[in-house]
Design a protein around this motif. Structure first.
Motif, PDB file in Angstrom:
ATOM      1  N   ARG A 248       0.822  -1.204   0.000  1.00 55.79           N
ATOM      2  CA  ARG A 248       0.000   0.000   0.000  1.00 55.79           C
ATOM      3  C   ARG A 248       0.859   1.258   0.000  1.00 55.79           C
ATOM      4  O   ARG A 248       0.383   2.330  -0.379  1.00 55.79           O
TER       5      ARG A 248
ATOM      6  N   SER B 226     -10.437   4.097   3.996  1.00 54.90           N
ATOM      7  CA  SER B 226     -10.757   4.130   2.568  1.00 54.90           C
ATOM      8  C   SER B 226     -10.032   3.027   1.803  1.00 54.90           C
ATOM      9  O   SER B 226     -10.490   2.598   0.732  1.00 54.90           O
TER      10      SER B 226
ATOM     11  N   ARG C 123     -12.265   0.024   1.235  1.00 55.92           N
ATOM     12  CA  ARG C 123     -13.597   0.267   0.681  1.00 55.92           C
ATOM     13  C   ARG C 123     -13.519   0.643  -0.793  1.00 55.92           C
ATOM     14  O   ARG C 123     -12.534   1.249  -1.221  1.00 55.92           O
ATOM     15  N   PRO C 124     -14.562   0.337  -1.543  1.00 59.09           N
ATOM     16  CA  PRO C 124     -14.653   0.887  -2.904  1.00 59.09           C
ATOM     17  C   PRO C 124     -14.713   2.409  -2.846  1.00 59.09           C
ATOM     18  O   PRO C 124     -15.060   2.996  -1.808  1.00 59.09           O
ATOM     19  N   TYR C 125     -14.397   3.040  -3.952  1.00 56.14           N
ATOM     20  CA  TYR C 125     -14.267   4.502  -3.988  1.00 56.14           C
ATOM     21  C   TYR C 125     -15.506   5.210  -3.452  1.00 56.14           C
ATOM     22  O   TYR C 125     -15.410   6.074  -2.566  1.00 56.14           O
ATOM     23  N   ARG C 126     -16.684   4.887  -3.986  1.00 64.34           N
ATOM     24  CA  ARG C 126     -17.902   5.594  -3.569  1.00 64.34           C
ATOM     25  C   ARG C 126     -18.209   5.359  -2.098  1.00 64.34           C
ATOM     26  O   ARG C 126     -18.617   6.275  -1.381  1.00 64.34           O
TER      27      ARG C 126
ATOM     28  N   ALA D 243     -16.055   4.746   0.229  1.00 63.00           N
ATOM     29  CA  ALA D 243     -15.071   5.496   1.002  1.00 63.00           C
ATOM     30  C   ALA D 243     -15.446   6.974   1.062  1.00 63.00           C
ATOM     31  O   ALA D 243     -15.305   7.626   2.109  1.00 63.00           O
ATOM     32  N   MET D 244     -15.927   7.510  -0.046  1.00 56.18           N
ATOM     33  CA  MET D 244     -16.333   8.916  -0.072  1.00 56.18           C
ATOM     34  C   MET D 244     -17.523   9.160   0.850  1.00 56.18           C
ATOM     35  O   MET D 244     -17.570  10.163   1.576  1.00 56.18           O
TER      36      MET D 244
END
Length: 264
Positions: A156, A224, A227-230, A232-233
């Motif tokens: 990461r 984040s 998590r998937p992008y959305r 995480a947002m």
């Protein structure tokens, strides 16, 4: 206001300074600060102290001695696992602030050798700096051991290609401080005699900011990664709703000094 007396541990030192920075020092220099079960359990206890103490806003993690920050697991001592293989535990869970759900920022200062299980510390620190004599390598495969845990966190930080090279070359290659900076393993390289002071300066600057804001930032960014992008947002938006009113009210009540920004 003076620094508090250091907490009594056997393998680490723990102290809190007036600038709201806790310093955890790995203190087994005779074995290159390699960790055994006692150190792992004491690190977990130290992270609990950090989490529970409202006077602590940030942490410096460092290693005693000139030769090494940490040489990983102390292979000359039995770590001690339960007889039932399904109850075996990863030492990294005890060493890790994020496993312990500590979201206060951690600045890690590395000198000398940093190898194998030492990456547990680097992988979950928020800011990593090193001295110009630091070297990084993963000795697992050279000892006939699978390198399967530390590389997950390392990937990461520095990506797949660099992680595979570090994991597979074992003792044959050592990443220098210059290379560590180039690949993003660390964010700053300083002279050995300036390392601890610089780590303290970074941590103190972070600690001077509202902890509601810095903890929320750390938690949002680290979570984040899982998590998937959305998703995480959306989670991050929740954290702004929770932390912003507290942090902004603190800034309004106690406006901070505005020092000249430091260029790096």
């Amino acid at each position: 206001m003076t620094a508090r007396p250091a907490r009594d541990f056997g393998t680490i030192r723990y102290e809190v300074a007036p600038d709201h920075v806790a310093t955890i020092t790995l203190d087994r220099p005779e074995v290159l600060n390699a960790f055994d079960r006692q150190m792992c359990e004491e690190m977990a206890a130290a992270w609990r102290l950090v989490k529970a103490d409202p006077a602590v806003h940030a942490v410096v993690l460092r290693g005693e001695g000139d030769r090494a920050f940490c040489a990983g697991l102390d292979t000359k001592k039995a770590y001690g696992q339960p007889d039932d293989v399904w109850n075996h535990e990863d030492p990294g869970e005890l060493l890790s602030p994020k496993w312990q759900k500590v979201w206060k920022p951690v600045v890690c200062a590395v000198q000398g050798m940093c190898t194998a299980g030492a990456f547990y510390f680097l992988n979950e620190a928020d800011v990593v700096i090193c001295s110009d004599d630091a070297t990084f390598f993963d000795s697992h495969v050279s000892a006939g051991m699978v390198s399967a845990l530390e590389p997950v966190g390392l990937m990461r930080r520095v990506g797949l290609a660099q992680t595979l090279r570090i994991a597979l070359t074992g003792n044959d290659e050592r990443v220098t401080a210059e290379t560590a900076l180039r690949i993003g393993l660390v964010t700053e390289v300083v002279a050995r005699d300036a390392l601890w002071l610089r780590a303290q300066e970074i941590a103190a600057a972070i600690a001077a900011k509202p902890t509601a804001a810095t903890q929320g930032t750390v938690r949002a960014i680290w979570e984040s990664l899982d998590r998937p992008y959305r998703a995480a947002m959306e989670q991050g938006l929740i954290y702004t709703r929770l932390g912003n009113p507290i942090g902004m009210a603190e800034v309004a009540e106690h406006p901070p000094a505005r020092p000249e920004p430091r260029l790096r």
